[in-house]
Design a protein around this motif. Structure first.
Motif, PDB file in Angstrom:
ATOM      1  N   GLU A   1      -8.804  10.308  10.320  1.00  0.00           N
ATOM      2  CA  GLU A   1      -9.714  11.393  10.376  1.00  0.00           C
ATOM      3  C   GLU A   1      -9.477  12.469   9.125  1.00  0.00           C
ATOM      4  N   GLN A   2      -8.162  12.624   8.659  1.00  0.00           N
ATOM      5  CA  GLN A   2      -7.848  13.534   7.630  1.00  0.00           C
ATOM      6  C   GLN A   2      -7.895  13.137   6.233  1.00  0.00           C
ATOM      7  N   LEU A   3      -8.169  11.938   6.138  1.00  0.00           N
ATOM      8  CA  LEU A   3      -8.078  11.340   5.024  1.00  0.00           C
ATOM      9  C   LEU A   3      -8.827  12.011   3.825  1.00  0.00           C
ATOM     10  N   GLY A   4      -9.976  12.305   4.157  1.00  0.00           N
ATOM     11  CA  GLY A   4     -11.001  13.143   3.293  1.00  0.00           C
ATOM     12  C   GLY A   4     -10.136  14.407   2.605  1.00  0.00           C
ATOM     13  N   ASP A   5      -9.468  14.964   3.374  1.00  0.00           N
ATOM     14  CA  ASP A   5      -8.876  16.452   3.102  1.00  0.00           C
ATOM     15  C   ASP A   5      -7.365  16.070   2.412  1.00  0.00           C
ATOM     16  N   LEU A   6      -6.925  14.746   2.217  1.00  0.00           N
ATOM     17  CA  LEU A   6      -5.701  14.559   1.533  1.00  0.00           C
ATOM     18  C   LEU A   6      -5.833  14.839   0.109  1.00  0.00           C
ATOM     19  N   ARG A   7      -5.086  15.667  -0.457  1.00  0.00           N
ATOM     20  CA  ARG A   7      -5.253  16.091  -2.034  1.00  0.00           C
ATOM     21  C   ARG A   7      -3.943  15.208  -2.524  1.00  0.00           C
ATOM     22  N   ILE A   8      -4.470  13.840  -3.144  1.00  0.00           N
ATOM     23  CA  ILE A   8      -3.706  13.073  -3.742  1.00  0.00           C
ATOM     24  C   ILE A   8      -2.734  13.701  -4.682  1.00  0.00           C
ATOM     25  N   ILE A   9      -3.062  14.709  -5.490  1.00  0.00           N
ATOM     26  CA  ILE A   9      -2.083  15.126  -6.426  1.00  0.00           C
ATOM     27  C   ILE A   9      -1.163  15.873  -5.825  1.00  0.00           C
ATOM     28  N   ASP A  10      -1.377  16.762  -4.725  1.00  0.00           N
ATOM     29  CA  ASP A  10      -0.481  17.586  -4.150  1.00  0.00           C
ATOM     30  C   ASP A  10       0.434  16.744  -3.022  1.00  0.00           C
ATOM     31  N   LEU A  11      -0.196  16.081  -2.427  1.00  0.00           N
ATOM     32  CA  LEU A  11       0.781  15.575  -1.197  1.00  0.00           C
ATOM     33  C   LEU A  11       0.622  13.924  -1.336  1.00  0.00           C
ATOM     34  N   SER A  12       1.787  13.124  -0.916  1.00  0.00           N
ATOM     35  CA  SER A  12       1.491  11.663  -0.786  1.00  0.00           C
ATOM     36  C   SER A  12       1.435  11.443   0.811  1.00  0.00           C
ATOM     37  N   LEU A  13       0.532  10.194   0.826  1.00  0.00           N
ATOM     38  CA  LEU A  13       0.671   9.806   2.242  1.00  0.00           C
ATOM     39  C   LEU A  13       1.565   9.704   3.001  1.00  0.00           C
ATOM     40  N   PRO A  14       2.686   9.217   2.658  1.00  0.00           N
ATOM     41  CA  PRO A  14       4.024   9.207   3.566  1.00  0.00           C
ATOM     42  C   PRO A  14       4.443  10.570   3.955  1.00  0.00           C
ATOM     43  N   VAL A  15       4.056  11.463   3.313  1.00  0.00           N
ATOM     44  CA  VAL A  15       4.558  12.803   3.645  1.00  0.00           C
ATOM     45  C   VAL A  15       3.494  13.415   4.914  1.00  0.00           C
ATOM     46  N   ARG A  16       2.352  13.060   4.517  1.00  0.00           N
ATOM     47  CA  ARG A  16       1.277  13.384   5.270  1.00  0.00           C
ATOM     48  C   ARG A  16       1.657  12.687   6.680  1.00  0.00           C
ATOM     49  N   LEU A  17       1.896  11.449   6.658  1.00  0.00           N
ATOM     50  CA  LEU A  17       2.130  10.692   7.770  1.00  0.00           C
ATOM     51  C   LEU A  17       3.388  11.325   8.725  1.00  0.00           C
TER      52      LEU A  17
ATOM     53  N   MET B   1       3.852  15.386  -8.770  1.00  0.00           N
ATOM     54  CA  MET B   1       4.109  14.382  -7.942  1.00  0.00           C
ATOM     55  C   MET B   1       3.612  13.215  -8.720  1.00  0.00           C
ATOM     56  N   GLU B   2       4.241  12.170  -8.910  1.00  0.00           N
ATOM     57  CA  GLU B   2       3.771  10.668  -9.497  1.00  0.00           C
ATOM     58  C   GLU B   2       3.474   9.641  -8.244  1.00  0.00           C
ATOM     59  N   PHE B   3       2.466   8.987  -8.250  1.00  0.00           N
ATOM     60  CA  PHE B   3       2.370   8.087  -7.084  1.00  0.00           C
ATOM     61  C   PHE B   3       2.315   6.781  -7.703  1.00  0.00           C
ATOM     62  N   PRO B   4       2.698   5.610  -6.867  1.00  0.00           N
ATOM     63  CA  PRO B   4       2.258   4.265  -7.226  1.00  0.00           C
ATOM     64  C   PRO B   4       1.053   3.927  -7.585  1.00  0.00           C
ATOM     65  N   VAL B   5       0.758   3.315  -8.506  1.00  0.00           N
ATOM     66  CA  VAL B   5      -0.689   3.242  -8.588  1.00  0.00           C
ATOM     67  C   VAL B   5      -1.500   2.526  -7.494  1.00  0.00           C
ATOM     68  N   LYS B   6      -0.599   1.330  -7.103  1.00  0.00           N
ATOM     69  CA  LYS B   6      -1.428   0.701  -6.014  1.00  0.00           C
ATOM     70  C   LYS B   6      -1.816   1.739  -4.675  1.00  0.00           C
ATOM     71  N   GLU B   7      -0.716   2.463  -4.403  1.00  0.00           N
ATOM     72  CA  GLU B   7      -1.142   3.400  -3.274  1.00  0.00           C
ATOM     73  C   GLU B   7      -2.084   4.516  -3.792  1.00  0.00           C
ATOM     74  N   TYR B   8      -2.151   4.916  -4.738  1.00  0.00           N
ATOM     75  CA  TYR B   8      -3.106   5.925  -5.310  1.00  0.00           C
ATOM     76  C   TYR B   8      -4.728   5.179  -5.117  1.00  0.00           C
ATOM     77  N   LEU B   9      -4.794   3.908  -5.746  1.00  0.00           N
ATOM     78  CA  LEU B   9      -5.971   3.324  -5.271  1.00  0.00           C
ATOM     79  C   LEU B   9      -6.230   2.909  -3.946  1.00  0.00           C
ATOM     80  N   LEU B  10      -5.477   2.573  -3.211  1.00  0.00           N
ATOM     81  CA  LEU B  10      -5.698   2.399  -1.709  1.00  0.00           C
ATOM     82  C   LEU B  10      -6.167   3.584  -1.125  1.00  0.00           C
TER      83      LEU B  10
END
Length: 108
Positions: free
Chosen positions: A60-76, A1-10
């Motif tokens: 709280e869970q941000l440290g567990d977020l695997r950026i490569i596996d799951l995007s932030l919107p999906v997690r939210l 899954m590819e993420f927007p660069v800005k979201e990835y950096l944030l």
């Protein structure tokens, strides 16, 4: 899954405790999360409270977020779904929107 660069950096900055980065992510997604929750809850107050919980849990869970596996919107939205299920489980006396829709279809 590819993420927007800005979201990835944030996300990366937020993972390392940058509150300003998380606020930018919050600003980008809060309206969509709120609308989703609001559609499935009885009033604005409940929707606002649950939306707050979603973003608090995301922080709280941000440290567990695997950026490569799951995007932030999906997690939210996954957190939002869990919060909605918890809310409806603990407030069974108030009819859930799905129940109201099923009753309407049956003509009750």
């Amino acid at each position: 899954m590819e993420f927007p660069v800005k979201e990835y950096l944030l996300i990366r900055r937020a993972r390392y405790g940058d509150l300003n980065a998380f606020i930018q992510l919050y600003d980008a997604y809060v309206e969509r999360v709120y609308r989703y929750i609001h559609f499935l809850t009885p009033n604005d107050g409940v929707a606002e409270g649950l939306t707050f919980k979603v973003f608090f849990k995301a922080w709280e869970q941000l440290g567990d977020l695997r950026i490569i596996d799951l995007s932030l919107p999906v997690r939210l939205f996954s957190i939002a779904r869990d919060q909605l299920m918890n809310y409806h489980r603990t407030h069974k006396k108030a009819a859930a929107p799905d129940s109201d829709l099923a009753l309407a279809r049956q003509g009750r």
